[in-house]
Design a protein around this motif. Structure first.
Motif, short mmCIF file in Angstrom:
data_model
loop_
_atom_site.label_atom_id
_atom_site.label_comp_id
_atom_site.label_asym_id
_atom_site.label_seq_id
_atom_site.Cartn_x
_atom_site.Cartn_y
_atom_site.Cartn_z
N PHE A 44 -8.98 -3.85 -12.46
CA PHE A 44 -7.88 -4.81 -12.98
C PHE A 44 -6.84 -5.25 -11.74
O PHE A 44 -6.72 -6.67 -11.63
N MET A 45 -6.68 -4.21 -10.82
CA MET A 45 -6.12 -4.85 -9.64
C MET A 45 -6.76 -5.68 -8.55
O MET A 45 -6.34 -6.73 -8.06
N ILE A 46 -8.19 -5.32 -8.79
CA ILE A 46 -8.99 -6.21 -7.55
C ILE A 46 -9.02 -7.72 -8.12
O ILE A 46 -9.13 -8.57 -7.42
N ALA A 47 -9.25 -7.44 -9.38
CA ALA A 47 -9.26 -8.88 -10.07
C ALA A 47 -7.91 -9.68 -9.78
O ALA A 47 -8.15 -10.86 -9.94
N GLY A 48 -6.92 -9.01 -10.08
CA GLY A 48 -5.58 -9.62 -9.54
C GLY A 48 -5.48 -10.19 -8.32
O GLY A 48 -4.81 -11.39 -8.08
N SER B 286 0.82 -1.37 0.10
CA SER B 286 -0.08 0.12 0.05
C SER B 286 0.79 1.38 -0.25
O SER B 286 0.52 2.37 -0.68
N MET B 287 2.07 0.99 0.87
CA MET B 287 2.80 2.30 0.54
C MET B 287 3.65 2.44 -0.55
O MET B 287 3.58 3.55 -1.16
N GLY C 43 -0.11 -8.36 -0.71
CA GLY C 43 0.62 -7.63 -1.51
C GLY C 43 -0.26 -6.84 -2.86
O GLY C 43 -0.37 -5.77 -2.82
N ASN C 44 -0.96 -7.80 -3.47
CA ASN C 44 -1.56 -7.47 -4.59
C ASN C 44 -3.05 -6.45 -4.24
O ASN C 44 -3.20 -5.50 -4.93
#
Length: 407
Positions: A273-277, A34-35, A152-153
């Motif tokens: 895209f990122m939450i699906a990842g 997140s940082m 991490g994702n």
């Protein structure tokens, strides 16, 4: 008799999956990434406040990725020989200092220096964190690595939300809130580090001979096979990282240019895209325990190619479902590649993790510079079309050596 039963109980504890530790380290991974997500989340703000070009934004991505990635294999190699639990906390302190610097940097060069501190913190955390996961995994390596990587994702997926709700309203100074993320990570690590230290002390006992006698070590690969396998694996992760950099850093500008979206509304597709990842990372690790690492790696990169090729040519309404499916498939091999590398190099957990999550992703940072510079020269639309060809390289995953796992 009682001694034998106690020994059996201890053995069960040692080989079982310790979910409390996995969840704790995954939470720290979430906070750490997140940082790092603060940096791309600030791109629209920094572009205006510091008058940055797309090439300079690419240099920011390159700096944080290279600082993190080049040092990760070095830290991993060191920790393989001398694991150091307190380094986990030291890494978080370094990232905290970087957050303060990013919030108040008045120039591009000072911003890059602050980004270096965040990269250093990440470089220290990832190999040691992956070692903790390896110890806590028991026989479920794919699942354990997925739990770790999902954190991490998910942290990375927060970047669009931070852009919409923190940095667009608060501006560059809003990055100072990232120090709270570092403080929370340190608080959790104060519970994880003692367990990690005790595990290292127990590993120092003559248990290795028992595992050898029990036949739990996989058959060794030849040096030639290891070199070829690692080269292919790093090349595949490199290609995936270039493409992911194109989506996470520049697709928002593509949307603003092609569809006329505002900076705020351009974050929606990036978030999908990122939450699906995140979902794909977890599912991919679970499926790899059942179907095999190599099959999941092939599916994750080559399987994403048709959706990547379609994405730049779609009307806006179709962008959202397609980019969601694309993110799921592409990231389903994220944690699997780490486990594959660890099984390719048994006994070198830190080095394998550092290579895959570090050095290859640093090369992806180089892709950010290339994509940003090309976008300045030729236009973001044409560059995103060319970038969509990268997942086709996933077909090379068929050449990976067949994995050998513990019985």
């Amino acid at each position: 008799m009682s001694v034998n039963s106690q020994s059996a109980k201890m053995s069960a504890v040692q080989t079982g999956t310790i979910y409390s530790i996995l969840l704790a380290v995954s939470s720290v991974h979430l906070l750490n990434d997140s940082m790092q997500s603060v940096i791309p989340a600030l791109y629209p703000v920094l572009k205006d406040s510091l008058m940055l070009s797309l090439a300079q934004i690419g240099w920011i991505s390159f700096t944080v990725n290279m600082t993190s990635s080049v040092l990760q294999p070095v830290v991993g190699l060191y920790s393989d020989k001398r694991p150091t639990p307190w380094m986990l906390i030291a890494g978080m302190v370094c990232s905290m200092a970087g957050m303060v610097g990013i919030a108040y940097s008045p120039s591009f060069l000072l911003l890059l220096l602050s980004v270096v501190f965040v990269g250093l913190g990440s470089a220290v955390f990832h190999p040691e964190g992956s070692r903790v996961v390896h110890f806590a995994a028991g026989g479920k390596k794919g699942l354990a690595q997925s739990i770790y990587q999902v954190g991490g994702n998910f942290g990375q997926s927060l970047a669009p939300l931070m852009t919409m709700y923190i940095f667009l309203p608060l501006g560059q100074h809003g990055a100072v809130w990232g120090t709270l993320l570092a403080a929370a990570a340190i608080a959790i690590l104060l519970r994880v580090v003692p367990w990690y230290g005790s595990k290292l002390r127990s590993e120092a006992l003559p248990v290795k001979s028992k595992s050898h006698a029990a036949g739990r070590q996989p058959a060794a690969y030849s040096n030639r096979t290891i070199l070829f396998g690692l080269t292919m694996l790093l090349f595949l992760v490199f290609a995936r990282s270039w493409y992911a950099a194109g989506i996470s850093s520049f697709f928002q500008f593509f949307e603003m240019d092609k569809y006329g979206l505002s900076a705020k509304h351009a974050q929606v597709a990036i978030f999908l895209f990122m939450i699906a990842g995140v979902i794909g990372t977890f599912c991919g690790g679970v499926m790899s325990d059942r179907f095999g690492r190599k099959k999941m790696i092939i599916f994750s990169i080559a399987g994403a190619a048709p959706f990547a090729l379609l994405l730049p040519h779609l009307p806006l309404g179709w962008v959202y479902p397609v980019i969601f499916v694309l993110g799921f498939i592409l990231q389903s091999g994220f944690s699997v590649t780490v486990v594959y590398a660890q099984e390719l190099m048994p006994g070198k957990v830190g080095m394998a993790s550092g290579l895959v999550t570090g050095l290859a992703f640093g090369m992806g940072g180089l892709g950010s510079i290339a994509i940003g510079s090309a976008a300045d020269a030729y236009g973001i639309t044409d560059v995103m079309v060319v970038t969509s060809l990268l997942p086709i390289l996933g077909l090379l995953a068929f050449l990976l050596p067949k994995e050998r796992r513990l019985a």
